[in-house]
Design an enzyme around this catalytic site. Structure first.
Site, PDB file in Angstrom:
ATOM      1  N   ASP A 175       0.919  -1.291   0.097  1.00 40.59           N
ATOM      2  CA  ASP A 175       0.059  -0.222  -0.065  1.00 40.59           C
ATOM      3  C   ASP A 175       0.987   1.235  -0.196  1.00 40.59           C
ATOM      4  OD1 ASP A 175      -1.768   1.754   0.448  1.00 40.59           O
ATOM      5  OD2 ASP A 175      -2.699   1.155   2.284  1.00 40.59           O
TER       6      ASP A 175
ATOM      7  N   ARG B  67       5.365   2.182  10.199  1.00 41.82           N
ATOM      8  CA  ARG B  67       5.365   3.365   9.485  1.00 41.82           C
ATOM      9  C   ARG B  67       6.379   4.495   9.969  1.00 41.82           C
ATOM     10  NH1 ARG B  67      -1.222   3.649   8.393  1.00 41.82           N
ATOM     11  NH2 ARG B  67      -1.362   1.953   7.173  1.00 41.82           N
TER      12      ARG B  67
ATOM     13  N   GLN C 221      -4.222  -3.236  13.095  1.00 36.14           N
ATOM     14  CA  GLN C 221      -5.649  -3.018  12.415  1.00 36.14           C
ATOM     15  C   GLN C 221      -5.970  -4.479  12.038  1.00 36.14           C
ATOM     16  OE1 GLN C 221      -5.380  -0.019   9.624  1.00 36.14           O
ATOM     17  NE2 GLN C 221      -5.165  -1.290   7.880  1.00 36.14           N
TER      18      GLN C 221
ATOM     19  N   ASP D  19     -14.058   7.471   5.380  1.00 36.79           N
ATOM     20  CA  ASP D  19     -13.174   7.365   6.381  1.00 36.79           C
ATOM     21  C   ASP D  19     -14.518   7.458   7.641  1.00 36.79           C
ATOM     22  OD1 ASP D  19     -10.655   7.218   5.582  1.00 36.79           O
ATOM     23  OD2 ASP D  19     -10.166   9.198   6.237  1.00 36.79           O
TER      24      ASP D  19
ATOM     25  N   GLU E 279     -10.300   9.107  13.504  1.00 33.23           N
ATOM     26  CA  GLU E 279     -10.568   8.055  12.399  1.00 33.23           C
ATOM     27  C   GLU E 279     -10.461   6.661  13.216  1.00 33.23           C
ATOM     28  OE1 GLU E 279      -8.197   6.404   8.637  1.00 33.23           O
ATOM     29  OE2 GLU E 279      -8.314   8.590   8.648  1.00 33.23           O
TER      30      GLU E 279
ATOM     31  N   SER F 208     -10.449   3.412   7.507  1.00 36.90           N
ATOM     32  CA  SER F 208     -10.525   3.777   6.367  1.00 36.90           C
ATOM     33  C   SER F 208     -10.892   2.718   5.242  1.00 36.90           C
ATOM     34  CB  SER F 208      -9.193   4.504   5.862  1.00 36.90           C
ATOM     35  OG  SER F 208      -8.920   4.598   4.621  1.00 36.90           O
TER      36      SER F 208
END
Length: 335
Positions: free
Chosen positions: A56, A110, A125, A236, A249, A252
């Site tokens: 991604d 990340r 997630q 979202d 959030e 997504s």
């Protein structure tokens, strides 16, 4: 570092009780989520080959963690940012049919994330993906799926309330749908984040639709990779979060690109060279199934339901020493 410390903050549960609650939420939610959405749990990779094009690209600027493998010479391997593309390939390879889907525990690194109350360099997630028909690639399908996910989260709030009544956060009764263009029309002088906060504070929970394409002001609301979500059929899920005075959030998601929207979005993003990747070729040649999918933040959901002010209270990650010290002084205990 940009930290927010709620006044007179009280987490209600101590660290060991918090760890127990985290396990309860994660175990219970994924069972109910899989059942309600007709999703099977499968195993997923932590890393993929760079040459596969399966990673991604997020906003297109984040650097993946990459390395080589002695047993696969000449190949660069990347830790996944998410499994947005891999899941669709898995549905194809495992022979899933329309109405069937999968979910998996996704862990990612990340490295370029800004560390604050909501953001960590460690991402966990539930990544999920479901096969749909060509005819189901509609706004109605998207909204119906969002309503189901909202219902599951609301039910999870009640489950947590029974077990930890003093700690649970009470969520709004319904979710409101609005597009990014409608937000621009409503708040033309505000930034994208300010618009999100204003609309989410007003309604409590919002599904913000159509993210990625340019709006009437010439700018996209936010960046979105051009090769997984269809920018006209995504969004979202945002909850208003009083502790931080902002929208939180939780998910997504969206209906994935088909052969037409993939080509159009790659052109708009100026990266048509990706069409040479095997994954993209399979979409253009109509070999991969049409799907809807997304991710639901595990730590974000725990943070929401337990009403915590910092994501580090519900996940074990790396934080600067100064942040740990300052958080502890404000009764925020990072795991």
């Amino acid at each position: 570092m940009s930290l927010i410390f709620p006044k007179n903050y009280d987490p209600k549960l101590d660290v060991r009780q918090t760890q127990e609650a985290i396990k309860y939420i994660r175990d219970t939610f994924q069972k109910e989520f899989g059942k309600e959405m007709n999703l099977e749990r499968i195993s997923a990779p932590l890393f993929v080959r760079k040459s596969s094009g399966l990673n991604d690209d997020l906003n297109g600027v984040e650097r993946p963690v990459s390395f080589d493998v002695a047993g696969i010479p000449g190949e660069t391997v990347e830790v996944v940012h998410s499994l947005a593309k891999w899941k669709r390939m898995a549905l194809y390879e495992y022979g899933f049919q329309p109405g069937e889907g999968l979910y998996t525990n996704m862990n990612a690194i990340r490295r370029d994330e800004t560390l604050d109350n909501l953001h960590s360099c460690y991402v966990d997630q539930w990544d999920w993906e479901k096969v749909i028909t060509k005819e189901e690639r509609t706004v109605e399908t998207l909204k119906a799926t969002v309503r189901t996910i909202f219902k599951i989260i609301k039910h999870m709030q009640h489950e947590v309330w029974y077990k930890y009544p003093e700690a649970v956060k009470h969520l709004p009764k319904d979710i409101t749908f609005i597009t990014t263009q409608e937000l621009v029309d409503r708040y033309p002088d505000k930034t994208p984040k300010e618009r999100e906060n204003l609309i989410t504070k007003e309604h409590g929970c919002v599904f913000l639709m159509k993210i990625g394409d340019k709006l009437s002001n010439g700018e996209p609301h936010d960046g979105r990779a051009p090769d997984y979500d269809d920018w006209s059929l995504n969004g979202d899920i945002l909850f208003w979060f009083e502790h931080l005075n902002c929208a939180l959030e939780i998910s997504s998601m969206g209906i994935r690109v088909d052969e037409n929207s993939l080509h159009q979005q790659l052109e708009k993003a100026g990266c048509t060279e990706r069409e040479k990747f095997p994954y993209h070729q399979m979409i253009l040649n109509k070999e991969l199934p049409y799907t809807i999918g997304g991710g639901i933040g595990q730590s974000r959901l725990c943070m929401l339901l337990l009403d915590r002010a910092h994501i580090g209270e519900v996940q074990a990650s790396l934080w600067p020493d100064g942040m740990r010290k300052e958080c502890k002084e404000n009764n925020i205990i990072l795991l």
